[in-house]
Design a protein around this motif. Structure first.
Motif, PDB file in Angstrom:
ATOM      1  N   ALA A  45      16.153  98.784 -29.298  1.00  0.00           N
ATOM      2  CA  ALA A  45      15.935  97.345 -29.490  1.00  0.00           C
ATOM      3  C   ALA A  45      15.186  96.695 -28.335  1.00  0.00           C
ATOM      4  CB  ALA A  45      17.275  96.633 -29.680  1.00  0.00           C
ATOM      5  N   ASP A  46      15.087  97.378 -27.213  1.00  0.00           N
ATOM      6  CA  ASP A  46      14.458  96.774 -26.025  1.00  0.00           C
ATOM      7  C   ASP A  46      13.000  97.215 -25.914  1.00  0.00           C
ATOM      8  OD1 ASP A  46      13.811  95.605 -23.609  1.00  0.00           O
ATOM      9  OD2 ASP A  46      15.668  96.210 -22.620  1.00  0.00           O
ATOM     10  N   LYS A  47      12.149  96.535 -26.649  1.00  0.00           N
ATOM     11  CA  LYS A  47      10.725  96.880 -26.709  1.00  0.00           C
ATOM     12  C   LYS A  47      10.033  96.704 -25.356  1.00  0.00           C
ATOM     13  CE  LYS A  47      11.324  97.464 -31.089  1.00  0.00           C
ATOM     14  NZ  LYS A  47      11.822  98.770 -31.484  1.00  0.00           N
ATOM     15  N   GLU A  48      10.415  95.664 -24.618  1.00  0.00           N
ATOM     16  CA  GLU A  48       9.791  95.418 -23.313  1.00  0.00           C
ATOM     17  C   GLU A  48      10.138  96.524 -22.316  1.00  0.00           C
ATOM     18  OE1 GLU A  48      11.459  91.529 -22.970  1.00  0.00           O
ATOM     19  OE2 GLU A  48       9.535  90.578 -23.453  1.00  0.00           O
ATOM     20  N   LEU A  49      11.362  97.028 -22.368  1.00  0.00           N
ATOM     21  CA  LEU A  49      11.772  98.136 -21.507  1.00  0.00           C
ATOM     22  C   LEU A  49      10.959  99.387 -21.834  1.00  0.00           C
ATOM     23  CD1 LEU A  49      13.719  99.312 -19.359  1.00  0.00           C
ATOM     24  CD2 LEU A  49      15.292  99.828 -21.245  1.00  0.00           C
ATOM     25  N   GLN A  50      10.776  99.648 -23.114  1.00  0.00           N
ATOM     26  CA  GLN A  50       9.983 100.808 -23.534  1.00  0.00           C
ATOM     27  C   GLN A  50       8.557 100.712 -22.994  1.00  0.00           C
ATOM     28  OE1 GLN A  50      10.263 101.118 -27.848  1.00  0.00           O
ATOM     29  NE2 GLN A  50      12.430 100.562 -27.728  1.00  0.00           N
ATOM     30  N   LEU A  51       7.969  99.526 -23.109  1.00  0.00           N
ATOM     31  CA  LEU A  51       6.602  99.350 -22.611  1.00  0.00           C
ATOM     32  C   LEU A  51       6.537  99.465 -21.091  1.00  0.00           C
ATOM     33  CD1 LEU A  51       5.057  96.599 -24.901  1.00  0.00           C
ATOM     34  CD2 LEU A  51       4.831  99.088 -25.030  1.00  0.00           C
ATOM     35  N   TRP A 137       1.761 103.858 -29.625  1.00  0.00           N
ATOM     36  CA  TRP A 137       2.281 102.702 -28.897  1.00  0.00           C
ATOM     37  C   TRP A 137       1.450 101.433 -29.110  1.00  0.00           C
ATOM     38  CZ3 TRP A 137       7.002 102.742 -26.938  1.00  0.00           C
ATOM     39  CH2 TRP A 137       7.610 103.983 -26.799  1.00  0.00           C
ATOM     40  N   ARG A 138       0.291 101.559 -29.736  1.00  0.00           N
ATOM     41  CA  ARG A 138      -0.566 100.388 -29.942  1.00  0.00           C
ATOM     42  C   ARG A 138       0.140  99.267 -30.718  1.00  0.00           C
ATOM     43  NH1 ARG A 138      -6.144  99.156 -30.113  1.00  0.00           N
ATOM     44  NH2 ARG A 138      -6.688 101.327 -29.765  1.00  0.00           N
ATOM     45  N   PRO A 139       0.816  99.558 -31.843  1.00  0.00           N
ATOM     46  CA  PRO A 139       1.466  98.461 -32.574  1.00  0.00           C
ATOM     47  C   PRO A 139       2.505  97.709 -31.726  1.00  0.00           C
ATOM     48  CG  PRO A 139       1.366 100.429 -33.947  1.00  0.00           C
ATOM     49  CD  PRO A 139       0.929 100.833 -32.567  1.00  0.00           C
ATOM     50  N   LEU A 140       3.257  98.439 -30.919  1.00  0.00           N
ATOM     51  CA  LEU A 140       4.249  97.776 -30.083  1.00  0.00           C
ATOM     52  C   LEU A 140       3.584  96.945 -28.991  1.00  0.00           C
ATOM     53  CD1 LEU A 140       7.195  97.252 -29.495  1.00  0.00           C
ATOM     54  CD2 LEU A 140       7.217  99.320 -28.074  1.00  0.00           C
ATOM     55  N   LEU A 141       2.521  97.475 -28.390  1.00  0.00           N
ATOM     56  CA  LEU A 141       1.769  96.703 -27.404  1.00  0.00           C
ATOM     57  C   LEU A 141       1.247  95.408 -28.027  1.00  0.00           C
ATOM     58  CD1 LEU A 141      -0.187  99.572 -25.636  1.00  0.00           C
ATOM     59  CD2 LEU A 141       1.336  97.942 -24.490  1.00  0.00           C
ATOM     60  N   GLU A 142       0.704  95.500 -29.241  1.00  0.00           N
ATOM     61  CA  GLU A 142       0.176  94.314 -29.916  1.00  0.00           C
ATOM     62  C   GLU A 142       1.283  93.319 -30.263  1.00  0.00           C
ATOM     63  OE1 GLU A 142      -1.981  96.183 -33.111  1.00  0.00           O
ATOM     64  OE2 GLU A 142      -3.775  96.426 -31.865  1.00  0.00           O
ATOM     65  N   LEU A 143       2.444  93.833 -30.679  1.00  0.00           N
ATOM     66  CA  LEU A 143       3.571  92.965 -31.014  1.00  0.00           C
ATOM     67  C   LEU A 143       4.056  92.189 -29.791  1.00  0.00           C
ATOM     68  CD1 LEU A 143       5.744  92.215 -33.211  1.00  0.00           C
ATOM     69  CD2 LEU A 143       7.110  94.046 -32.187  1.00  0.00           C
ATOM     70  N   VAL A 144       4.246  92.888 -28.685  1.00  0.00           N
ATOM     71  CA  VAL A 144       4.731  92.225 -27.473  1.00  0.00           C
ATOM     72  C   VAL A 144       3.667  91.277 -26.917  1.00  0.00           C
ATOM     73  CG1 VAL A 144       5.509  92.607 -25.084  1.00  0.00           C
ATOM     74  CG2 VAL A 144       6.420  94.019 -26.942  1.00  0.00           C
ATOM     75  N   ALA A 145       2.409  91.688 -26.978  1.00  0.00           N
ATOM     76  CA  ALA A 145       1.333  90.809 -26.504  1.00  0.00           C
ATOM     77  C   ALA A 145       1.273  89.533 -27.345  1.00  0.00           C
ATOM     78  CB  ALA A 145      -0.012  91.535 -26.540  1.00  0.00           C
ATOM     79  N   ALA A 146       1.433  89.660 -28.644  1.00  0.00           N
ATOM     80  CA  ALA A 146       1.415  88.475 -29.510  1.00  0.00           C
ATOM     81  C   ALA A 146       2.594  87.563 -29.198  1.00  0.00           C
ATOM     82  CB  ALA A 146       1.443  88.891 -30.980  1.00  0.00           C
ATOM     83  N   GLY A 147       3.753  88.130 -28.962  1.00  0.00           N
ATOM     84  CA  GLY A 147       4.919  87.328 -28.614  1.00  0.00           C
ATOM     85  C   GLY A 147       4.750  86.636 -27.285  1.00  0.00           C
ATOM     86  N   SER A 148       4.144  87.326 -26.332  1.00  0.00           N
ATOM     87  CA  SER A 148       3.896  86.740 -25.014  1.00  0.00           C
ATOM     88  C   SER A 148       2.907  85.593 -25.121  1.00  0.00           C
ATOM     89  CB  SER A 148       3.364  87.809 -24.061  1.00  0.00           C
ATOM     90  OG  SER A 148       3.029  87.251 -22.825  1.00  0.00           O
ATOM     91  N   CYS A 149       1.902  85.760 -25.952  1.00  0.00           N
ATOM     92  CA  CYS A 149       0.895  84.718 -26.148  1.00  0.00           C
ATOM     93  C   CYS A 149       1.526  83.486 -26.789  1.00  0.00           C
ATOM     94  CB  CYS A 149      -0.232  85.250 -27.024  1.00  0.00           C
ATOM     95  SG  CYS A 149      -1.534  84.058 -27.349  1.00  0.00           S
ATOM     96  N   ARG A 150       2.383  83.698 -27.786  1.00  0.00           N
ATOM     97  CA  ARG A 150       3.064  82.566 -28.431  1.00  0.00           C
ATOM     98  C   ARG A 150       3.941  81.828 -27.442  1.00  0.00           C
ATOM     99  NH1 ARG A 150       3.568  86.108 -32.676  1.00  0.00           N
ATOM    100  NH2 ARG A 150       5.700  86.636 -32.095  1.00  0.00           N
TER     101      ARG A 150
END
Length: 169
Positions: A45-51, A137-150
């Motif tokens: 569940a911790d996507k940021e930790l994985q990245l 890992w691209r989809p997760l990078l894009e997901l976290v980047a989109a959340g950070s941008c929001r």
């Protein structure tokens, strides 16, 4: 100069996942992939930790041989794209010091995450499970980047204040 001693003009900043992926493709070592894969299994569940596990070596790739500043450089380069938490974890995990401390960069949750990140990195040093491929890992990078941008562009739902409130009576 930034607070880290790295001149602002020298700090690269990732502006897209594509740009970050291009840099990561240049790494011959798959230890970061194994670290991220271990974290994906142990903390799904911790996507940021994985990245953070995937991106710990970004500073070394940006400036090989830069010594102790690589963690600070990586954090600064990643912050605008992936947010404060990923940057804090990368910085704290790469900092020298006692394992499990976040170096004053966050709260107790960060300290535990940093300890977990360091343990996963150590475990990934031995040949371990299949790490997969970077493109996974691209989809997760894009997901976290989109959340950070929001989060960075969030506005107050009530709108900006419109003058002072005066009380009559």
């Amino acid at each position: 100069m930034s607070g880290s001693g790295v001149p602002e003009a020298e700090v690269p900043c990732f502006t897209s996942v594509v740009e970050l992926m291009e840099l990561l493709r240049g790494s011959p070592d798959d230890r970061a992939l194994r670290t991220a894969a271990l974290l994906r299994r142990s903390h799904p569940a911790d996507k940021e930790l994985q990245l953070a596990g995937l991106l710990q070596d970004v500073g070394r790739m940006l400036r090989p041989g830069d010594g102790a500043r690589h963690a600070v450089l990586a954090a600064q380069a990643l912050r605008s794209l992936l947010g404060d938490r990923v940057a804090r974890l990368v910085r704290a995990a790469g900092a020298t010091g006692t394992a499990g401390t976040a170096g004053g960069t966050g709260g107790p949750d960060d300290a535990e995450a940093v300890a977990t990140l360091r343990r996963a990195r150590e475990a990934a040093g031995a040949s371990g499970p299949d790490a997969g491929v970077l493109e996974d890992w691209r989809p997760l990078l894009e997901l976290v980047a989109a959340g950070s941008c929001r989060a960075a562009n969030a506005i107050d739902p009530l709108g900006p204040p419109r003058g002072s409130i005066t009380r009559t009576g």
